[in-house]
Design a protein around this motif. Structure first.
Motif, short mmCIF file in Angstrom:
data_model
loop_
_atom_site.label_atom_id
_atom_site.label_comp_id
_atom_site.label_asym_id
_atom_site.label_seq_id
_atom_site.Cartn_x
_atom_site.Cartn_y
_atom_site.Cartn_z
N LEU A 29 4.15 -23.12 2.04
CA LEU A 29 2.81 -23.70 1.94
C LEU A 29 2.11 -23.78 3.30
N ILE A 64 -1.46 -22.14 3.99
CA ILE A 64 -2.56 -22.94 4.54
C ILE A 64 -3.13 -22.26 5.78
N THR A 94 -3.33 -27.19 0.53
CA THR A 94 -3.45 -25.85 -0.03
C THR A 94 -4.57 -25.81 -1.07
#
Lengths: 479, 381
Positions: free
Chosen positions: A12, A16, A76
């Protein structure tokens, strides 16, 4: 096998980072496809830790699996929405988004001996990196001071206590304040996040990320060089960086100097590319990317806040004045650029500095800068000369740099390359008075800190050297 | 023609290199060679096995010298079961008109005959023009001196040994994260054997080799610039630079891979109880094996080697949130104590003694010794 948890730990934050970079590029993507993912990993991870830190200190959210993953999922989602709205849906406006490294063509262009040399060097370099990385980071116990006094210790404490802790147990078993708590918590938090997601603290898991930062530095240098030189020279520059012994040792041990170096390189190289390009919209994309990377810097290591960030800003202002004078950039563009840098930097630096202030944390590199006595320390210059020229930390990098700066001074100082050359010289020479006239002399005399300052700058130096070398062999440019 | 000349030259050099090291030997077995002046030895008796020396106060023996060649190193063959610091002594009137220059060296006690090799080529005070030379022993010494050998190597041998030392690797130590010495040059095998026992190593930096080659290459290309052109000369110089870079990379890459090999050989592939890890030796074994005893203890006593705090830091890191302590009020509440690299024992009253000092009073007992260096003790109250 515990190190497999690095994948969910990084997934993640990397996404991002990728989304932020893509948003910053806007309508004019300027990064190579894989460059964006790698830069996304580097900047996204630090940015995610910064946001987690902010939420933690303001809401006392526990730093556990739910805490880390919750922040990452929300980030996210939010950034993904912005990306969906802001970034045009057309797949790739230019082939610059693709893997356009002309790897298909160099098969045709290179002679057989050259191909053999490249293959040998490639194999040698991969073997070196893999064997040292796997052995030192995954298979052997902690050995070096800063690993167990700072980076890994703090990570383990954050993991165990599920919060940012600013005092550490002393030999009496009592909690005491120390200088290591003045460092930004990005690296320890990164380690704590992996361990929290895995549910256990494991040496290979918390150490393997250092190898990834090292590989990211090498890869980002390659992509950066690829913009201004041929594939062959880009490979050459990449080899030069990968062959530096001390840089490899730092890349394969749990220290944070390579981590800082890759952030510095990203910030200054994006600025360099912005000034190099003739396309206004590409320039704006590069500048926004540089602004983001610069903004992240104060949250990496203390040196970045007091040395590298101010120098990048100085180089930026001079560059903008020069571009304005050349009428390459309008006043509005310059102001807009400054606002990007100021806004993003303020968003990171102000909370971090406020946190330091509120907790009485000093601003030096594990040393307070207050009450410095100015006095001459003999032997410093000799120690610096020995470390730079008579040891093998950098192979022959600095003699080569000096030689190239002299014979290619026009390229080094009168083209946009001066952004990199100037940045290096300001930071490097700017540290000399600290070593020569303050208590920091011990960092040079005992060789404990001087070389680390060069680790931070190594990718920048290699970039300068490679570009100058390519000009030496270029028949079109003999200046 | 040039090939013939090269082969002839090489053949001419062969006898020189084959002559090998020049040795000047003083053998004390059966009789005492040359005239010696004895000062403050209680006994200095010639025996068939060597010169037997006994001292009750510091004493020394000297002889008048006139070395015909430059002396680079000395080997002393002797037998003693005492460990001591002995001293080479010599007279150099350019340093001091009176008195003797001293060069201490360590003798490890052993029942066996041993040879102590001492490199003098890297001593800034040593001179082969010394007019007097000798040996000094501390009081209480009991030594059987068998032989002294003085070494000299010719220039070709020195070049050969210099080349070998260029490829002799350091080990991964605590300073490796701050700097690596890289190639280092010594010019005899005795200096080479011990070159990395101190920092900086014995000898001179091998980087000078690169700079000398670059200087000669640069000068040659400057000279050739007129015929070849500046651009071609510059390209040639940079190609020379690249070749030296590759050699240097090979040298340093090999050194880093030697660190990897050492770790695999001494640690990764060995089982618990047999492992040795860099300069910390069996410390990881001690930590691994003591974990089971302290896993439920909030505090435990730890004493590591005195010259560094990194062992304490490693323990703190590995066992957190259980904490090592070495001072303060909690010492007498700790139920376990771990020591590594320290003289530690429990006295008759159950107190823990570390290096002669009581560090924890109470009813202690030795729980386990892990190896040569590590111990764990237990306290009932």
């Amino acid at each position: 096998m515990s190190s497999i948890w690095i994948i969910p730990g990084l997934a993640l934050p990397t996404v991002i980072g990728w989304l932020i970079l893509r948003i910053l590029e806007g309508k004019t993507p300027v990064l190579f496809k894989w460059e964006r993912w790698i830069m996304g990993f580097v900047l996204g991870l630090t940015f995610t830790m910064f946001i987690t830190f902010l939420i933690h200190i303001t809401t006392e959210m526990p730093l556990n699996r739910m805490g880390y993953l919750g922040v990452q999922l929300v980030l996210t989602l939010l950034i993904g929405i912005v990306w969906k709205i802001k970034v045009p849906s057309t797949k790739c406006q230019t082939n610059i988004l693709t893997w356009n490294l002309e790897l298909g063509t160099w098969n045709l262009e290179l002679s057989r001996p050259l191909k053999i040399i490249i293959s040998i060097l490639l194999t040698w370099t991969i073997v070196k990196i893999l064997l040292t990385g796997v052995t030192f980071l995954l298979l052997t116990p902690p050995f070096l001071g800063d690993t167990v006094d700072n980076w890994n210790l703090r990570g383990k404490i954050f993991f165990s206590e599920q919060k940012i802790v600013l005092s550490y147990p002393n030999p009496k078993g009592e909690l005491a304040t120390g200088e290591i708590n003045t460092y930004p918590p990005a690296v320890p938090m990164t380690k704590a996040s992996f361990a929290s997601i895995a549910g256990t603290w494991s040496e290979p898991l918390v150490n393997v990320v250092h190898l990834l930062w090292y590989l990211a530095a090498i890869a980002l240098l390659f992509f950066s060089l690829r913009r201004v030189t041929s594939t062959l020279w880009s490979l050459g520059g990449t080899y030069i960086l990968a062959s530096l012994p001390l840089y490899l040792i730092h890349g394969t041990n749990p220290y944070a100097d390579v981590y800082l170096s890759v952030h510095i390189f990203t910030a200054i190289s994006m600025l360099f590319h912005a000034i190099t390009t003739n396309d206004s919209s590409q320039r704006q994309s590069f500048l926004r990317l540089s602004a983001f990377a610069t903004a992240i810097l104060p949250f990496t290591k203390n040196e970045a806040l007091i040395i590298h960030t101010p120098t990048i800003l100085l180089v930026l202002v001079i560059s903008l004045l020069w571009m304005k004078r050349k009428k390459t950039m309008s006043r509005n563009e310059c102001v807009q650029t400054l606002l990007w840098y100021a806004g993003l930097l303020a968003a990171v630096a102000i909370p971090w500095i406020a946190f330091k202030w509120m907790n009485n944390l000093t601003f030096g590199n594990a040393q307070s800068l207050s009450g410095i006595n100015i006095e001459w320390h003999p032997g410093v210059l000799k120690a610096i000369a020995i470390n730079t020229f008579l040891e093998s930390n950098w192979l022959l990098l600095f003699p080569l740099l000096i030689f190239l700066l002299i014979i290619k001074k026009h390229i080094a100082f009168k083209t946009p390359l001066v952004i990199l050359t100037g940045f290096f010289l300001i930071v490097y020479l700017g540290q000399f008075p600290l070593y020569m006239f303050t208590f920091l002399s011990t960092e040079a005399l005992y060789q404990t800190g001087y070389a680390r300052g060069l680790i931070h700058l190594a990718p920048v130096v290699v970039m300068v050297v490679t570009v100058l070398l390519s000009h030496c062999f270029s028949h079109n440019n003999r200046k | 023609m040039s090939k013939t000349l090269l082969i002839t030259t090489l053949l001419l050099l062969c006898p020189l290199t084959a002559s090998a090291v020049e040795e000047n030997i003083l053998n004390f077995e059966g009789s005492v060679p040359v005239q010696w002046e004895i000062h403050d030895f209680d006994v200095a008796k010639s025996t068939p096995d060597g010169l037997l020396i006994n001292t009750t106060q510091d004493g020394y023996m000297t002889t008048k010298t006139e070395f015909k060649r430059s002396i680079e190193a000395i080997a002393i063959r002797l037998q003693t079961n005492q460990s001591m610091e002995a001293t080479l002594i010599w007279k150099d009137s350019s340093i001091a008109k009176e008195g003797l220059v001293t060069f201490p060296f360590i003798i490890e006690g052993s029942e066996e005959v041993q040879v102590i090799n001492i490199d003098l080529s890297n001593s800034q005070f040593w001179t082969s023009h010394a007019t007097e030379f000798g040996l000094a022993f501390p009081r209480g010494a009991n030594v059987l001196l068998k032989e002294m050998t003085f070494y000299n190597w010719n220039v070709f041998e020195k070049l050969c040994h210099g080349s070998l030392s260029f490829w002799k690797f350091d080990t991964f130590t605590s300073h490796s994260i701050n700097f690596v010495w890289g190639p280092w040059l010594t010019f005899n095998p005795i200096a080479r054997a011990d070159m990395h026992i101190k920092d900086p190593p014995f000898g001179i930096s091998g980087m000078w080799v690169f700079y000398i080659v670059l200087a000669f290459g640069g000068m040659w290309l400057l000279w050739k610039r007129k015929t070849k052109g500046t651009q071609a000369a510059l390209a040639s110089f940079l190609i020379l630079f690249s070749i030296l870079w590759l050699v240097h990379d090979l040298r340093m890459g090999s050194e880093l891979l030697s660190y990897v090999r050492n770790d695999w050989r001494d640690y990764v592939t060995k089982g618990i109880g047999e492992r040795s890890f860099r300069s910390q030796l069996s410390f990881p074994d001690t930590t691994d094996q003591s974990m089971a005893y302290i896993k439920d203890e909030p505090y435990y006593i730890f004493f590591g080697p005195t010259d560094t705090t990194v062992y304490f830091s490693i323990m703190r890191y590995l066992t957190y949130p259980n904490l090592p302590i070495s001072d303060g009020d909690k010492m007498n509440q700790a139920k376990h104590a771990i020591t590594f690299g320290r003289n530690s024992e429990i006295d008759e009253n159950g107190n823990l003694i570390v290096d002669g000092e009581v560090v924890r009073s109470g009813s202690g007992s030795l729980l386990r010794r892990f190896n040569k260096y590590g111990s764990i003790f237990q306290f009932k109250e």
